[in-house]
Motif scaffolding. Structure first.
Motif, PDB file in Angstrom:
ATOM      1  N   CYS A  89     -64.087  19.582  37.244  1.00  0.00           N
ATOM      2  CA  CYS A  89     -64.108  18.276  36.594  1.00  0.00           C
ATOM      3  C   CYS A  89     -62.686  17.733  36.549  1.00  0.00           C
ATOM      4  O   CYS A  89     -61.802  18.349  35.953  1.00  0.00           O
ATOM      5  N   ASP A  90     -62.461  16.595  37.180  1.00  0.00           N
ATOM      6  CA  ASP A  90     -61.124  15.998  37.168  1.00  0.00           C
ATOM      7  C   ASP A  90     -61.214  14.498  36.919  1.00  0.00           C
ATOM      8  O   ASP A  90     -60.479  13.706  37.485  1.00  0.00           O
ATOM      9  N   SER A  91     -62.112  14.113  36.024  1.00  0.00           N
ATOM     10  CA  SER A  91     -62.362  12.694  35.804  1.00  0.00           C
ATOM     11  C   SER A  91     -61.378  12.032  34.840  1.00  0.00           C
ATOM     12  O   SER A  91     -61.318  10.810  34.778  1.00  0.00           O
ATOM     13  N   PHE A  92     -60.620  12.822  34.095  1.00  0.00           N
ATOM     14  CA  PHE A  92     -59.670  12.294  33.109  1.00  0.00           C
ATOM     15  C   PHE A  92     -60.344  11.361  32.105  1.00  0.00           C
ATOM     16  O   PHE A  92     -59.712  10.487  31.540  1.00  0.00           O
ATOM     17  N   SER A  93     -61.641  11.548  31.891  1.00  0.00           N
ATOM     18  CA  SER A  93     -62.363  10.645  31.000  1.00  0.00           C
ATOM     19  C   SER A  93     -62.513  11.184  29.584  1.00  0.00           C
ATOM     20  O   SER A  93     -63.269  10.634  28.805  1.00  0.00           O
ATOM     21  N   GLY A  94     -61.800  12.237  29.263  1.00  0.00           N
ATOM     22  CA  GLY A  94     -61.876  12.789  27.923  1.00  0.00           C
ATOM     23  C   GLY A  94     -61.102  14.080  27.833  1.00  0.00           C
ATOM     24  O   GLY A  94     -60.497  14.537  28.804  1.00  0.00           O
ATOM     25  N   SER A  95     -61.148  14.674  26.670  1.00  0.00           N
ATOM     26  CA  SER A  95     -60.456  15.944  26.451  1.00  0.00           C
ATOM     27  C   SER A  95     -61.273  17.096  27.031  1.00  0.00           C
ATOM     28  O   SER A  95     -62.444  16.925  27.400  1.00  0.00           O
ATOM     29  N   VAL A  96     -60.655  18.268  27.091  1.00  0.00           N
ATOM     30  CA  VAL A  96     -61.336  19.444  27.642  1.00  0.00           C
ATOM     31  C   VAL A  96     -62.625  19.713  26.875  1.00  0.00           C
ATOM     32  O   VAL A  96     -63.683  19.918  27.478  1.00  0.00           O
ATOM     33  N   HIS A  97     -62.562  19.712  25.552  1.00  0.00           N
ATOM     34  CA  HIS A  97     -63.775  20.043  24.794  1.00  0.00           C
ATOM     35  C   HIS A  97     -64.878  18.998  25.006  1.00  0.00           C
ATOM     36  O   HIS A  97     -66.056  19.357  25.055  1.00  0.00           O
ATOM     37  N   ALA A 102     -70.045  17.903  27.401  1.00  0.00           N
ATOM     38  CA  ALA A 102     -70.822  16.995  28.246  1.00  0.00           C
ATOM     39  C   ALA A 102     -71.489  17.770  29.384  1.00  0.00           C
ATOM     40  O   ALA A 102     -72.658  17.524  29.711  1.00  0.00           O
ATOM     41  N   GLU A 103     -70.753  18.709  29.971  1.00  0.00           N
ATOM     42  CA  GLU A 103     -71.318  19.525  31.052  1.00  0.00           C
ATOM     43  C   GLU A 103     -72.456  20.403  30.533  1.00  0.00           C
ATOM     44  O   GLU A 103     -73.473  20.576  31.211  1.00  0.00           O
ATOM     45  N   ALA A 104     -72.284  20.946  29.344  1.00  0.00           N
ATOM     46  CA  ALA A 104     -73.332  21.781  28.741  1.00  0.00           C
ATOM     47  C   ALA A 104     -74.617  20.979  28.552  1.00  0.00           C
ATOM     48  O   ALA A 104     -75.718  21.492  28.772  1.00  0.00           O
ATOM     49  N   ALA A 105     -74.483  19.718  28.166  1.00  0.00           N
ATOM     50  CA  ALA A 105     -75.656  18.861  27.973  1.00  0.00           C
ATOM     51  C   ALA A 105     -76.255  18.427  29.311  1.00  0.00           C
ATOM     52  O   ALA A 105     -77.477  18.407  29.483  1.00  0.00           O
ATOM     53  N   LYS A 106     -75.400  18.095  30.274  1.00  0.00           N
ATOM     54  CA  LYS A 106     -75.853  17.579  31.567  1.00  0.00           C
ATOM     55  C   LYS A 106     -76.529  18.656  32.413  1.00  0.00           C
ATOM     56  O   LYS A 106     -77.514  18.380  33.089  1.00  0.00           O
TER      57      LYS A 106
END
Length: 173
Positions: A89-97, A102-106
């Motif tokens: 993930c390298d989207s820079f759209s938020g913090s690591v957590h 988001a990945e856990a939900a997706k």
């Protein structure tokens, strides 16, 4: 039970401990892993500082390092007979957590397993705690794998700070 296990990794010994525990758990449950690496603004800034004088493509370097970390983690899982996939993930759209949750939900994950230094006091304030934030905001169970107490103490001793006033009224380590 815990068939889909998300494992955030950063290449550190602590994250490798989390990966090892996730592999053991996935073997027990016949589950699968998704190893997940985040390139965020902080890692980007630290890379720029670490490679002072480098004028190349910073993001390309971070992506290559992230891919290497993910490939090694996936290979370790597969060597243990555990199905694993990798996600960068390298989207820079938020913090690591935020990205981890988001990945856990997706995906969707049943469990998040990650290593933590278990820092306390000033070390935690200075370094922050991604693990704490993942735990605080996660929508699925989180398993935190701490570094061995000996490593934590050695790290604290190496980075301890002593501040004293001339009167000796205040001393803090």
């Amino acid at each position: 039970m815990y068939q889909r296990i998300l494992v955030p990794i950063d290449g550190s010994d602590t994250s490798k401990r989390g990966l090892d525990e996730a592999i053991r758990l996935a073997k027990l449950t016949q589950g699968q892993l998704r190893v997940f690496h985040v390139i965020d603004e902080l890692s980007f800034a630290l890379a720029m500082d670490a490679y002072a004088g480098y004028t190349g493509d910073w993001l390309k370097v971070l992506r290559e390092n992230g891919k290497r970390i993910l490939d090694e983690a996936r290979a370790a899982a597969e060597a243990a007979g555990v199905e694993a996939e990798a996600q960068l993930c390298d989207s820079f759209s938020g913090s690591v957590h935020q990205m981890v949750n988001a990945e856990a939900a997706k995906w969707p994950a049943d469990l998040i397993v990650l290593g933590t230094h278990g820092r306390r006091g000033v070390g935690r304030v200075v370094m922050g705690s991604s693990a704490e934030h993942v735990l605080r905001y996660a929508s699925v169970p989180v398993l935190l794998v701490r570094a061995p107490e000996a490593e934590t103490k050695a790290e604290a001793a190496a980075t301890s700070t002593r501040v004293s006033l001339p009167t000796g009224a205040l001393a803090f380590e």
